[in-house]
Write a protein that holds these residues in place. Structure first.
Motif, PDB file in Angstrom:
ATOM      1  N   SER A  85       0.819  -1.423   0.093  1.00 13.49           N
ATOM      2  CA  SER A  85      -0.027   0.026   0.039  1.00 13.49           C
ATOM      3  C   SER A  85       0.903   1.158  -0.019  1.00 13.49           C
ATOM      4  O   SER A  85       1.740   1.355   0.863  1.00 13.49           O
ATOM      5  CB  SER A  85      -0.847   0.059   1.367  1.00 13.49           C
ATOM      6  OG  SER A  85      -1.493   1.254   1.418  1.00 13.49           O
ATOM      7  N   PRO A  86       0.298   2.101  -0.835  1.00 14.30           N
ATOM      8  CA  PRO A  86       1.224   3.401  -0.843  1.00 14.30           C
ATOM      9  C   PRO A  86       0.784   4.242   0.267  1.00 14.30           C
ATOM     10  O   PRO A  86       1.351   5.221   0.607  1.00 14.30           O
ATOM     11  CB  PRO A  86       1.024   3.862  -2.133  1.00 14.30           C
ATOM     12  CG  PRO A  86      -0.403   3.507  -2.667  1.00 14.30           C
ATOM     13  CD  PRO A  86      -0.391   1.945  -1.945  1.00 14.30           C
ATOM     14  N   LEU A  87      -0.296   4.091   0.804  1.00 14.31           N
ATOM     15  CA  LEU A  87      -1.013   4.875   2.020  1.00 14.31           C
ATOM     16  C   LEU A  87      -0.267   4.459   3.397  1.00 14.31           C
ATOM     17  O   LEU A  87       0.149   5.464   3.928  1.00 14.31           O
ATOM     18  CB  LEU A  87      -2.224   4.538   2.085  1.00 14.31           C
ATOM     19  CG  LEU A  87      -3.062   5.383   3.016  1.00 14.31           C
ATOM     20  CD1 LEU A  87      -3.097   6.957   2.779  1.00 14.31           C
ATOM     21  CD2 LEU A  87      -4.660   4.993   3.338  1.00 14.31           C
ATOM     22  N   THR A  88       0.031   3.091   3.533  1.00 11.75           N
ATOM     23  CA  THR A  88       0.535   2.711   4.693  1.00 11.75           C
ATOM     24  C   THR A  88       1.985   2.216   4.701  1.00 11.75           C
ATOM     25  O   THR A  88       2.409   2.042   5.677  1.00 11.75           O
ATOM     26  CB  THR A  88      -0.397   1.491   5.342  1.00 11.75           C
ATOM     27  OG1 THR A  88      -0.290   0.570   4.567  1.00 11.75           O
ATOM     28  CG2 THR A  88      -1.838   1.837   5.557  1.00 11.75           C
ATOM     29  N   LYS A 408      -1.921  10.502   7.626  1.00 12.12           N
ATOM     30  CA  LYS A 408      -0.566  10.316   8.537  1.00 12.12           C
ATOM     31  C   LYS A 408       0.644  11.363   7.687  1.00 12.12           C
ATOM     32  O   LYS A 408       1.139  11.910   8.397  1.00 12.12           O
ATOM     33  CB  LYS A 408      -0.068   8.739   8.451  1.00 12.12           C
ATOM     34  CG  LYS A 408       1.142   8.572   9.268  1.00 12.12           C
ATOM     35  CD  LYS A 408       1.271   6.981   9.181  1.00 12.12           C
ATOM     36  CE  LYS A 408       2.380   6.898  10.039  1.00 12.12           C
ATOM     37  NZ  LYS A 408       3.680   7.068   9.265  1.00 12.12           N
ATOM     38  N   ALA A 409       0.793  10.839   6.511  1.00 11.83           N
ATOM     39  CA  ALA A 409       1.734  11.725   5.710  1.00 11.83           C
ATOM     40  C   ALA A 409       1.443  13.019   5.805  1.00 11.83           C
ATOM     41  O   ALA A 409       2.433  13.861   5.730  1.00 11.83           O
ATOM     42  CB  ALA A 409       1.845  11.054   4.271  1.00 11.83           C
ATOM     43  N   ALA A 410       0.252  13.371   5.572  1.00  7.72           N
ATOM     44  CA  ALA A 410      -0.085  14.920   5.388  1.00  7.72           C
ATOM     45  C   ALA A 410       0.170  15.723   6.636  1.00  7.72           C
ATOM     46  O   ALA A 410       0.712  16.740   6.698  1.00  7.72           O
ATOM     47  CB  ALA A 410      -1.574  15.151   5.107  1.00  7.72           C
ATOM     48  N   LYS A 416       3.340  21.487  12.895  1.00  8.39           N
ATOM     49  CA  LYS A 416       2.486  22.469  14.121  1.00  8.39           C
ATOM     50  C   LYS A 416       1.650  21.719  14.721  1.00  8.39           C
ATOM     51  O   LYS A 416       0.566  22.400  14.869  1.00  8.39           O
ATOM     52  CB  LYS A 416       2.082  23.510  13.008  1.00  8.39           C
ATOM     53  CG  LYS A 416       3.226  24.407  12.291  1.00  8.39           C
ATOM     54  CD  LYS A 416       2.650  25.638  11.452  1.00  8.39           C
ATOM     55  CE  LYS A 416       1.785  25.306  10.232  1.00  8.39           C
ATOM     56  NZ  LYS A 416       1.493  26.382   9.512  1.00  8.39           N
ATOM     57  N   GLY A 417       1.704  20.573  15.066  1.00  9.47           N
ATOM     58  CA  GLY A 417       0.797  19.725  15.872  1.00  9.47           C
ATOM     59  C   GLY A 417      -0.325  19.294  15.153  1.00  9.47           C
ATOM     60  O   GLY A 417      -1.075  18.577  15.779  1.00  9.47           O
ATOM     61  N   ALA A 418      -0.339  19.247  13.800  1.00 11.40           N
ATOM     62  CA  ALA A 418      -1.467  18.319  12.995  1.00 11.40           C
ATOM     63  C   ALA A 418      -1.373  16.892  13.375  1.00 11.40           C
ATOM     64  O   ALA A 418      -2.271  16.380  12.812  1.00 11.40           O
ATOM     65  CB  ALA A 418      -0.683  18.759  11.469  1.00 11.40           C
ATOM     66  N   GLU A 419      -0.180  16.301  13.795  1.00 14.07           N
ATOM     67  CA  GLU A 419      -0.021  14.772  14.133  1.00 14.07           C
ATOM     68  C   GLU A 419      -1.212  14.573  14.982  1.00 14.07           C
ATOM     69  O   GLU A 419      -1.638  13.262  15.112  1.00 14.07           O
ATOM     70  CB  GLU A 419       1.210  14.543  14.454  1.00 14.07           C
ATOM     71  CG  GLU A 419       2.326  14.744  13.361  1.00 14.07           C
ATOM     72  CD  GLU A 419       3.106  15.874  13.274  1.00 14.07           C
ATOM     73  OE1 GLU A 419       4.133  16.210  13.000  1.00 14.07           O
ATOM     74  OE2 GLU A 419       2.319  16.947  14.051  1.00 14.07           O
ATOM     75  N   GLU A 420      -1.487  15.509  15.871  1.00 15.11           N
ATOM     76  CA  GLU A 420      -2.418  15.040  16.881  1.00 15.11           C
ATOM     77  C   GLU A 420      -3.997  15.024  16.398  1.00 15.11           C
ATOM     78  O   GLU A 420      -5.003  14.586  17.201  1.00 15.11           O
ATOM     79  CB  GLU A 420      -2.479  15.998  18.079  1.00 15.11           C
ATOM     80  CG  GLU A 420      -0.870  16.244  18.852  1.00 15.11           C
ATOM     81  CD  GLU A 420      -0.903  17.248  20.028  1.00 15.11           C
ATOM     82  OE1 GLU A 420      -1.917  17.846  20.179  1.00 15.11           O
ATOM     83  OE2 GLU A 420       0.126  17.105  20.587  1.00 15.11           O
ATOM     84  N   HIS A 421      -4.141  15.583  15.276  1.00 11.07           N
ATOM     85  CA  HIS A 421      -5.422  15.659  14.584  1.00 11.07           C
ATOM     86  C   HIS A 421      -5.680  14.569  13.683  1.00 11.07           C
ATOM     87  O   HIS A 421      -6.711  14.282  13.168  1.00 11.07           O
ATOM     88  CB  HIS A 421      -5.980  17.156  14.054  1.00 11.07           C
ATOM     89  CG  HIS A 421      -5.772  18.330  15.023  1.00 11.07           C
ATOM     90  ND1 HIS A 421      -6.852  18.527  15.626  1.00 11.07           N
ATOM     91  CD2 HIS A 421      -4.623  18.827  15.469  1.00 11.07           C
ATOM     92  CE1 HIS A 421      -6.225  19.698  16.587  1.00 11.07           C
ATOM     93  NE2 HIS A 421      -5.284  20.096  16.339  1.00 11.07           N
TER      94      HIS A 421
END
Length: 644
Positions: A85-88, A408-410, A416-421
């Motif tokens: 998978s290119p997503l995971t 995940k990649a985005a 800037k904390g985007a990972e928590e969302h």
């Protein structure tokens, strides 16, 4: 070898060298992996080199369908793909019931293995023994419906599997769409086709499929069709969205289906915004069925009145998919259906698209991204914003170029904390929340090899069950008495406190076997089957005798080999944990407030699952003892010795 139930061949196509060859399907491969998804798993494990870029020519697409596909066995038309998978970056697997699998078998092939990369866009035309690599430059840029229609205009009444603009642009959650409404979805398999410059596969076969024990086969099929016809939920699932209040409505009230990037509950979903009454009056037109299925639980929608008046097309889940877009803030049937239509023609996963829009909107509302990032688009939970953002993602324009890589990649690129969302497991966005309650489908998202999807966790637990029900159910799917006592001790017969993780192990194995046969697990189909019915049906179809225990063991072997694929790619126990948001934020559903998941408790549940599986609790890897029992010692050593 004389084949029954199987066509008997694997078709290999190397797009780089334009090489086409055919090999016989071996009986040992059938006995060990059954067919379909199982054999796809073995082919992918053997043919895909560890560590490759999923979008490189080195990735391999393994398409296949099981021994029941192409026959008249009820609910058995599912076929699918396994690739990286290119997503995971892990095992990518998906299936559909509206598949080209039956026609591929009628042409003479159980499996199709595609490698390499064409110099320019091409499509495959398969007509029995005649296999062509045809020019597709005139199809490149066309949407899914246009592509299908153009190929049929050129070739005739062929079954067509193709990608849309999202697959061409390598959107990492792009779908492959079969016969306009069958979605090989969730993990970006359309992007893998796009990376190979492969626009479509068109198939027409005339050879048919034979069965071994015709009298016994007919008798069993007749009995199964009668059981499906007598199912008390058949009409509910088939007609006018009658299931809406009982299924998705209850999921919303229970906090399983939630909204706005998993930030809040939406218990009023089917009472206020997506009512069954309006659906029956203005949206639903008729039902249709996958091949060989007497249930007919898929739907044709046709909007009557409003801004999309006359919009008519087929949807596999005609009520559930439009409602999924509530994650993007959608609050009515019309806009939900339009979002579904856009995702279909672009060739993008609906779940991922909806959650991605919710994710981006949440980032916008929290000041993590701005209008400058979005190309001037205000993300305000409106339908107009959702439509425009879907197009940007499909075309990889502005912020869409980042979002096209998945949450995940985005989130990692945005920072800037985007990972928590970013709500995902192993890179794949979930279909269900876990904070309000656990059952095999939603808890199964944590350990599924492809990431957060519920399908192979399907069991009777989608409605709350007491231990007595589990005790009655367990023997039907082959769980031995000693394991039943571990899952549900006598003290829990009248409670819902029996072990979901321990039951899940056996459910995963059973469903892996079932899917490899080609079986649908929807509630009006799956419960009509038991492990012993599979045993008898497998013999009547193929003439190959396998005991119930051998079939269950094959399902377990398939699951463990998929786990080994992921371990080889670097996955470990940490990748089985829930998303950050579910571990750190409460969920409010109406007047109820569910606390964040307790990390210690989740780890205890995972310990139980690993223990039931015979996996190492520290790493989450299958133990060599388990792999030896499953005749996977060679595969295990090739992975685990390198890791150690």
């Amino acid at each position: 070898m004389e084949y029954h139930g199987f066509a008997g061949q694997i078709l290999y196509i190397d797009l780089t060298n334009r090489d086409i060859r055919k090999e016989p399907l071996g009986e040992n491969l059938i006995r060990d992996y059954i067919g379909g998804m199982g054999i796809n798993t073995k082919l992918a494990f053997d043919l895909i080199e560890p560590g490759i870029d999923p979008l490189s020519p080195k990735n391999v697409i393994c398409y296949g369908s099981g021994p029941f596909v192409g026959t008249t066995i009820p609910g058995c038309s599912r076929a699918g793909i396994i690739t990286k998978s290119p997503l995971t970056g892990l095992l990518g697997e998906s299936q559909t019931g509206v598949s080209i699998g039956p026609m591929l078998k009628y042409a003479g092939y159980d499996h199709l293995v595609i490698s390499g990369r064409a110099e320019k866009p091409v499509y495959l035309a398969i007509t029995d023994d005649d296999v062509e690599i045809r020019d597709a430059e005139g199809l490149w840029g066309k949407d899914v419906y246009e592509t299908t229609d153009l190929i049929r205009a050129e070739l005739g009444d062929y079954w067509v599997s193709c990608i849309g603009p999202a697959g061409e642009k390598l959107v990492r959650f792009a779908n492959i769409v079969e016969n306009k409404s069958g979605m090989i979805a969730r993990v970006g398999l359309g992007a893998v086709m796009g990376s190979k410059n492969l626009k479509a596969i068109a198939v027409r076969g005339t050879k048919g499929i034979t069965v071994s024990q015709r009298g016994k086969f007919r008798k069993m099929v007749k009995e199964l069709r009668e059981k499906v016809a007598a199912s008390p939920v058949l009409d509910m699932w088939r007609n006018e969205g009658k299931v809406i209040d009982y299924y998705i409505g209850q999921y919303a009230k229970r906090g399983i289906s939630v909204t706005k990037n998993f930030s809040e509950g939406i218990p009023e979903a089917t009472d206020v915004y997506f009512t069954q009454k309006e659906y029956a009056k203005r949206i639903w037109k008729n039902y249709f069925a996958c091949m060989s299925c007497p249930a007919g639980d898929k739907g044709i929608v046709s909007i009557q009145g409003g801004k999309y008046d006359g919009l008519t097309f087929k949807i596999s889940n005609p009520w559930g998919t439009p409602l999924t877009f509530n994650q993007a803030g959608i609050r009515n049937w019309d806009d939900g259906v339009q979002c579904t239509y856009l995702s279909d023609i672009y060739g993008m996963d609906s779940f991922s698209s909806a959650i991605m829009i919710g994710f981006a909107t949440e980032l916008y509302k929290n000041g993590i991204i701005s209008k400058e990032d979005t190309g001037g688009l205000e993300l305000d939970w409106s339908a107009d914003a959702a439509f425009k953002l879907m197009e940007k993602i499909a075309r990889r324009e502005d912020i869409g170029d980042i979002l096209a890589d998945g949450v995940k990649a985005a989130s990692e690129r945005i920072g800037k904390g985007a990972e928590e969302h970013a709500v995902h497991v192993k890179g794949l966005e979930p279909t269900m929340d876990l904070r309000s309650e656990h059952f095999t489908e939603n808890f199964g998202q944590l350990v599924d090899p492809r990431g957060a999807h519920h399908a192979r966790g399907y069991s009777i637990t989608y409605v709350p069950r007491k231990g007595k029900s589990i005790k009655n159910y367990a023997p039907l799917i082959g769980i031995p008495e000693a394991a039943i006592d571990q899952i549900c001790p006598e003290s829990e017969l009248d409670t819902n406190n029996w072990s979901k993780p321990r039951l899940l192990k056996w459910v995963n194995d059973y469903n892996s076997m079932s899917y490899s046969c080609g079986q649908c697990m929807r509630v009006q189909i799956g419960p009509q089957y038991t492990l012993d019915i599979y045993r008898d049906l497998f013999y009547a179809t193929t003439g190959i005798e396998m005991s119930s225990e051998e079939l269950q063991k094959a399902g377990e072997r398939i699951w463990n080999l998929q786990r080994l694929f992921n371990v080889r790619e670097g996955a470990s126990r940490k990748d089985d944990m829930p998303p950050h948001k579910m571990l750190n934020e409460a969920l409010v559903v109406g007047e109820k407030k569910y606390p964040p998941l307790n990390e210690k408790h989740i780890n205890e549940l995972l310990d139980d699952y690993y223990d039931e599986r015979g996996w190492d609790k520290d790493t989450g890897n299958p133990s060599m003892e388990t792999l030896k029992r499953l005749d996977l010692e060679e595969e295990g050593r090739s992975v685990l010795e390198k890791k150690s």
